[in-house]
Scaffold this motif. Sequence first.
Motif, PDB file in Angstrom:
ATOM      1  N   PRO A 287      65.484  19.914  65.024  1.00 55.84           N
ATOM      2  CA  PRO A 287      64.122  19.441  65.234  1.00 55.84           C
ATOM      3  C   PRO A 287      64.029  17.971  64.801  1.00 55.84           C
ATOM      4  CG  PRO A 287      64.104  21.538  64.076  1.00 55.84           C
ATOM      5  CD  PRO A 287      65.529  21.104  64.169  1.00 55.84           C
ATOM      6  N   ASN A 288      63.228  17.198  65.500  1.00 58.28           N
ATOM      7  CA  ASN A 288      63.029  15.792  65.154  1.00 58.28           C
ATOM      8  C   ASN A 288      64.225  14.881  65.372  1.00 58.28           C
ATOM      9  OD1 ASN A 288      60.421  15.018  64.376  1.00 58.28           O
ATOM     10  ND2 ASN A 288      60.599  16.477  62.690  1.00 58.28           N
ATOM     11  N   SER A 289      65.223  15.364  66.123  1.00 54.69           N
ATOM     12  CA  SER A 289      66.366  14.491  66.376  1.00 54.69           C
ATOM     13  C   SER A 289      66.066  13.577  67.561  1.00 54.69           C
ATOM     14  CB  SER A 289      67.601  15.333  66.676  1.00 54.69           C
ATOM     15  OG  SER A 289      67.323  16.223  67.740  1.00 54.69           O
ATOM     16  N   GLY A 290      64.940  13.807  68.240  1.00 53.99           N
ATOM     17  CA  GLY A 290      64.598  12.997  69.413  1.00 53.99           C
ATOM     18  C   GLY A 290      64.896  13.754  70.692  1.00 53.99           C
ATOM     19  N   LYS A 291      65.008  15.064  70.592  1.00 57.89           N
ATOM     20  CA  LYS A 291      65.363  15.889  71.744  1.00 57.89           C
ATOM     21  C   LYS A 291      64.335  15.762  72.872  1.00 57.89           C
ATOM     22  CE  LYS A 291      65.760  20.164  70.740  1.00 57.89           C
ATOM     23  NZ  LYS A 291      65.164  20.628  71.997  1.00 57.89           N
ATOM     24  N   THR A 292      63.069  15.877  72.504  1.00 54.86           N
ATOM     25  CA  THR A 292      62.035  15.802  73.534  1.00 54.86           C
ATOM     26  C   THR A 292      62.047  14.439  74.209  1.00 54.86           C
ATOM     27  OG1 THR A 292      60.761  17.184  72.047  1.00 54.86           O
ATOM     28  CG2 THR A 292      59.599  16.272  73.940  1.00 54.86           C
ATOM     29  N   THR A 293      62.190  13.394  73.388  1.00 54.77           N
ATOM     30  CA  THR A 293      62.207  12.038  73.942  1.00 54.77           C
ATOM     31  C   THR A 293      63.369  11.886  74.910  1.00 54.77           C
ATOM     32  OG1 THR A 293      61.453  11.387  71.740  1.00 54.77           O
ATOM     33  CG2 THR A 293      61.991   9.619  73.267  1.00 54.77           C
TER      34      THR A 293
ATOM     35  N   ALA B 134      69.883   4.800  67.657  1.00 56.30           N
ATOM     36  CA  ALA B 134      70.782   3.660  67.461  1.00 56.30           C
ATOM     37  C   ALA B 134      70.025   2.467  66.879  1.00 56.30           C
ATOM     38  CB  ALA B 134      71.432   3.280  68.780  1.00 56.30           C
ATOM     39  N   ASP B 135      68.777   2.283  67.328  1.00 57.88           N
ATOM     40  CA  ASP B 135      67.984   1.145  66.841  1.00 57.88           C
ATOM     41  C   ASP B 135      67.769   1.224  65.335  1.00 57.88           C
ATOM     42  OD1 ASP B 135      66.568   3.476  67.660  1.00 57.88           O
ATOM     43  OD2 ASP B 135      64.672   2.416  67.390  1.00 57.88           O
ATOM     44  N   MET B 136      67.492   2.441  64.859  1.00 60.26           N
ATOM     45  CA  MET B 136      67.238   2.585  63.424  1.00 60.26           C
ATOM     46  C   MET B 136      68.530   2.461  62.619  1.00 60.26           C
ATOM     47  SD  MET B 136      63.928   4.281  62.936  1.00 60.26           S
ATOM     48  CE  MET B 136      64.172   5.828  62.113  1.00 60.26           C
TER      49      MET B 136
ATOM     50  N   ILE C 231      73.094   6.300  71.403  1.00 55.65           N
ATOM     51  CA  ILE C 231      71.935   6.068  72.266  1.00 55.65           C
ATOM     52  C   ILE C 231      70.673   5.809  71.434  1.00 55.65           C
ATOM     53  CG2 ILE C 231      72.771   7.607  74.082  1.00 55.65           C
ATOM     54  CD1 ILE C 231      70.555   9.594  73.100  1.00 55.65           C
ATOM     55  N   SER C 232      69.664   5.274  72.103  1.00 57.07           N
ATOM     56  CA  SER C 232      68.331   5.330  71.536  1.00 57.07           C
ATOM     57  C   SER C 232      67.428   5.902  72.619  1.00 57.07           C
ATOM     58  CB  SER C 232      67.848   3.943  71.119  1.00 57.07           C
ATOM     59  OG  SER C 232      66.456   4.017  70.896  1.00 57.07           O
ATOM     60  N   ALA C 233      67.022   7.139  72.415  1.00 60.21           N
ATOM     61  CA  ALA C 233      66.210   7.812  73.438  1.00 60.21           C
ATOM     62  C   ALA C 233      64.900   7.070  73.629  1.00 60.21           C
ATOM     63  CB  ALA C 233      65.961   9.257  73.036  1.00 60.21           C
ATOM     64  N   LEU C 234      64.386   6.537  72.520  1.00 63.79           N
ATOM     65  CA  LEU C 234      63.094   5.872  72.557  1.00 63.79           C
ATOM     66  C   LEU C 234      63.181   4.533  73.279  1.00 63.79           C
ATOM     67  CD1 LEU C 234      60.220   6.359  71.354  1.00 63.79           C
ATOM     68  CD2 LEU C 234      60.882   4.789  69.545  1.00 63.79           C
ATOM     69  N   LYS C 235      64.226   3.761  72.948  1.00 62.13           N
ATOM     70  CA  LYS C 235      64.373   2.426  73.536  1.00 62.13           C
ATOM     71  C   LYS C 235      65.177   2.471  74.825  1.00 62.13           C
ATOM     72  CE  LYS C 235      62.264   0.506  70.137  1.00 62.13           C
ATOM     73  NZ  LYS C 235      62.592   0.383  68.724  1.00 62.13           N
TER      74      LYS C 235
ATOM     75  N   GLU D 182      50.319  12.087  65.390  1.00 63.15           N
ATOM     76  CA  GLU D 182      51.560  12.822  65.517  1.00 63.15           C
ATOM     77  C   GLU D 182      52.709  11.883  65.806  1.00 63.15           C
ATOM     78  OE1 GLU D 182      51.326  15.877  68.571  1.00 63.15           O
ATOM     79  OE2 GLU D 182      50.074  16.976  67.150  1.00 63.15           O
ATOM     80  N   ASP D 183      52.485  10.985  66.771  1.00 66.06           N
ATOM     81  CA  ASP D 183      53.569  10.155  67.247  1.00 66.06           C
ATOM     82  C   ASP D 183      54.025   9.142  66.205  1.00 66.06           C
ATOM     83  OD1 ASP D 183      54.999  10.340  69.638  1.00 66.06           O
ATOM     84  OD2 ASP D 183      54.433   8.273  70.125  1.00 66.06           O
ATOM     85  N   CYS D 184      53.113   8.673  65.386  1.00 61.76           N
ATOM     86  CA  CYS D 184      53.543   7.663  64.423  1.00 61.76           C
ATOM     87  C   CYS D 184      54.162   8.318  63.189  1.00 61.76           C
ATOM     88  CB  CYS D 184      52.388   6.737  64.041  1.00 61.76           C
ATOM     89  SG  CYS D 184      51.211   7.519  62.962  1.00 61.76           S
TER      90      CYS D 184
ATOM     91  N   TYR E 256      57.980   6.139  59.737  1.00 62.20           N
ATOM     92  CA  TYR E 256      56.814   5.726  60.529  1.00 62.20           C
ATOM     93  C   TYR E 256      57.247   4.777  61.630  1.00 62.20           C
ATOM     94  CZ  TYR E 256      53.750   7.479  56.861  1.00 62.20           C
ATOM     95  OH  TYR E 256      53.095   8.281  55.982  1.00 62.20           O
ATOM     96  N   HIS E 257      56.639   4.887  62.764  1.00 61.01           N
ATOM     97  CA  HIS E 257      56.901   3.876  63.791  1.00 61.01           C
ATOM     98  C   HIS E 257      55.702   3.797  64.719  1.00 61.01           C
ATOM     99  CE1 HIS E 257      57.730   6.964  66.839  1.00 61.01           C
ATOM    100  NE2 HIS E 257      58.202   7.636  65.805  1.00 61.01           N
ATOM    101  N   TRP E 258      55.654   2.717  65.519  1.00 62.82           N
ATOM    102  CA  TRP E 258      54.526   2.560  66.435  1.00 62.82           C
ATOM    103  C   TRP E 258      54.616   3.600  67.532  1.00 62.82           C
ATOM    104  CZ3 TRP E 258      50.629   0.060  64.691  1.00 62.82           C
ATOM    105  CH2 TRP E 258      50.831  -0.997  63.804  1.00 62.82           C
TER     106      TRP E 258
HETATM  107  P1  GDP Z   1      62.345  16.538  68.775  1.00 63.86           P
HETATM  108  O1  GDP Z   1      61.607  17.232  67.693  1.00 63.86           O
HETATM  109  O2  GDP Z   1      63.819  16.620  68.572  1.00 63.86           O
HETATM  110  O3  GDP Z   1      61.937  16.913  70.151  1.00 63.86           O
HETATM  111  O4  GDP Z   1      62.043  14.987  68.569  1.00 63.86           O
HETATM  112  P2  GDP Z   1      61.089  13.993  69.331  1.00 63.86           P
HETATM  113  O5  GDP Z   1      61.633  13.625  70.661  1.00 63.86           O
HETATM  114  O6  GDP Z   1      59.709  14.501  69.265  1.00 63.86           O
HETATM  115  O7  GDP Z   1      61.289  12.744  68.368  1.00 63.86           O
HETATM  116  C1  GDP Z   1      60.963  12.755  67.011  1.00 63.86           C
HETATM  117  C2  GDP Z   1      60.473  11.383  66.632  1.00 63.86           C
HETATM  118  O8  GDP Z   1      61.545  10.444  66.701  1.00 63.86           O
HETATM  119  C3  GDP Z   1      59.413  10.887  67.587  1.00 63.86           C
HETATM  120  O9  GDP Z   1      58.429  10.276  66.821  1.00 63.86           O
HETATM  121  C4  GDP Z   1      60.160   9.915  68.491  1.00 63.86           C
HETATM  122  O10 GDP Z   1      59.329   8.896  68.974  1.00 63.86           O
HETATM  123  C5  GDP Z   1      61.221   9.362  67.554  1.00 63.86           C
HETATM  124  N1  GDP Z   1      62.429   8.929  68.262  1.00 63.86           N
HETATM  125  C6  GDP Z   1      63.119   9.608  69.215  1.00 63.86           C
HETATM  126  N2  GDP Z   1      64.190   8.886  69.631  1.00 63.86           N
HETATM  127  C7  GDP Z   1      64.173   7.724  68.928  1.00 63.86           C
HETATM  128  C8  GDP Z   1      65.024   6.556  68.912  1.00 63.86           C
HETATM  129  O11 GDP Z   1      65.997   6.456  69.611  1.00 63.86           O
HETATM  130  N3  GDP Z   1      64.648   5.584  68.032  1.00 63.86           N
HETATM  131  C9  GDP Z   1      63.567   5.676  67.221  1.00 63.86           C
HETATM  132  N4  GDP Z   1      63.287   4.675  66.404  1.00 63.86           N
HETATM  133  N5  GDP Z   1      62.754   6.743  67.212  1.00 63.86           N
HETATM  134  C10 GDP Z   1      63.051   7.761  68.057  1.00 63.86           C
END
Ligand code: GDP
Length: 726
Positions: free
Chosen positions: A10-16, A115-117, A141-145, A371-373, A495-497
Amino acid sequence: MKIVALAGNPNSGKTTLFNALTGSRQHTGNWPGVTVEKKEGPLKGYDQIMIQDLPGIYSLSPYTLEEVVSRQFLVQEKPDMVLNIVDGTNIERSLYLTTQLMELGIPVVLAVNMADMVRASGNTLDLKKLSAKLGCPVISISALKKEGLTELTETLKQTLSAPSPLPVFTPAVRKALEQIESVLGDKVPASARFWYAVKVFEKDERVLEELNLNDVQKKAVQTVTDRLEKEMDDDSESIITTQRYEFIEKTLSDCFHKKAKASDMTLSDKIDLIVTNRWLALPIFILIMWGIYTIAMGGTVVSIGTMGTDWVNDVLFGEWIPQGVETLLTSMGVSDVLASLIQDGIIAGVGAVLGFVPQILVLFFLLSVLEDCGYMSRVAFIMDRLFRRFGLSGKSFIPLLVATGCGVPGIMASRTIEQDRDRKMTIMTTGFIPCGAKMPIIGLFAGAVFGQSAFVAVSAFVIGIAAVVVSGIMLKKFKAFAGEPAPFVMELPAYHWPTLSNLLRSTWERGWSFIKRAGTLILASSIVLWFLQSFGFVDGGLHMVEDNNLSLLAAIGRSIAWIFYPLGWAGDMAWKATVATFTGLIAKEEVVNTFGVLYAGLGEVSEDGTEIWTAIAADFSVLVAWSFMIFNLLFAPCFAAMGAIKREMNNAKWTLAAIGYMCVIAYCSAMMVYQIGGLITGEVPFSIFTVIALVLLSVLLYLLFRRGYSGRDEVPVKTIALEAGK
Ligand code: GDP
């Protein structure tokens, strides 16, 4: 078609990542028989690959529903590839799952996310070395970026061979596993034999049940396991867990370099120092929530949500649509009956519910921002200590909070609670919290019977919260809910934007399911209600009636009003209160509307029904008003919320149990208040119902204070803590 399973903590960025890889072509559903969300979608620009999202998990043990679902898919459905996403800022813990995935005999691609973090932290990870050590492709990777996604996509398109299980275990353990493997022989597929051997060694109950070993095989396995446990002076499960962590530590010592830092405090840590501070956490939280509710639902001046809702109610559904439709209907020469159905039935009914949409969208949007931040994870964390006392986890707080706006998204929000019984309990109690639509009921009685005291609204919340707390304590003592809430293992992300696309997506997802439910259920029930209200048996036939007293609805109300006699609903008000209660099932604001129609014959009353205060005051004593309000606050929620319960429970029996539970609690509470309260004030004479109410009270006290079921806790705390890397 090639199936790629996406697995990760959980929170690894899977959804993103899932969203980035599949775009908008996703299909959402539930895993068969359980309330865990299932998502799949084709790889963007390459239809031959289907990405199957698995629930977020920390391991492949069978302790949570998510783990069971994920591993069943991996072992039984055998995807062609596993895409394992790990959080690069938390790599040590994430690799725990990886070591297990590598044992399944399925090709694995490791995506190291964030990767960004990682870059920002100054730590370095040698991907080549890690890939060589693990024997699978490793991509940063950076799923977000959206970094590294092209390389990842290309790798997914390749045909890879399955990795051999990692050299995780010491020779003694390996030997034992080999012996178990030979016992299992052809009972399991050769490619996953090692995985099965490990699970049998760990005495995994589900796997043992599935394999159904004969006595000779069982004996052989037990001899091997017993010997090793004795030799190593530890139980088999801990032996495996410990060695996995030792392996990870060894592997990382070579390829992961932490930057030596002067101070370990990131900005995020500093914010947390204030936001999760023992004393400041709660006031800050209350302030933020107050702000959000003011913007979403507060007084008109500051509230964007209320302005939108007023516009929809007063202008869109108040003037434009009714007038437009009227002109249209008149010009078409439609009959009176049909015109009434369309205007008074469909438009009035559906409009009443759609009126909430602007407020709800604004509320969802603001909650998505939190939630997102990353703030919501903190809220759950702050509340955990409090909620644990009555058997709920901190994560139950978010659904309850959202439910103050509307129960539907509140119930949907329970999805973030991993543990099945906690989630069920949260779904069952979320409806007790007074939602926005119940506010007019409170407004009506506060105005008519209680001299507009603000205390009435406050007490509604107190009653709701008390019902949740009492239910928590009471239900936890039953076997089905027994056990500590799962230890809090939620990750607190930095925390992030928030990103706008994420915000809009989740606002829309929630908003749309609200609109959809309103559009279907409310539409159907508005038509039924209109029919019952407009027709009645007069002069020996079914005719349209002007006088409400003659309607079918009144007849039905009269025939069942006796049910509520013990609650003090008697005389002429009884059938009106009964009808209002049942129309409230369509949408709770219907309660006031119905009273308006029944008491004043008005088509429409103002939100809190000022026009009928005198009539209501004449019919409802203070005590009966309490009994009515308590019953309506705790009674089954509206159809839309019941639909949400059904969807989240994903099981007919549990859905009925949840709704039935609310009805029983509502009835018993209202009866106790009326009978016992009435006995004290002298308003209600002693009767058989007083006795029943006193018995109910004793049963309630017994259920609250008895010793609960104390079987073996299903979730060994130690294992979870270990798996959480703590
Ligand atoms: P899940 O619980 O695995 O589905 O995770 P989410 O996709 O919801 O991501 C958890 C948090 O990490 C969210 O706030 C995302 O915006 C953030 N996140 C996901 N990928 C990255 C990334 O590559 N870089 C950064 N800085 N944040 C990320």
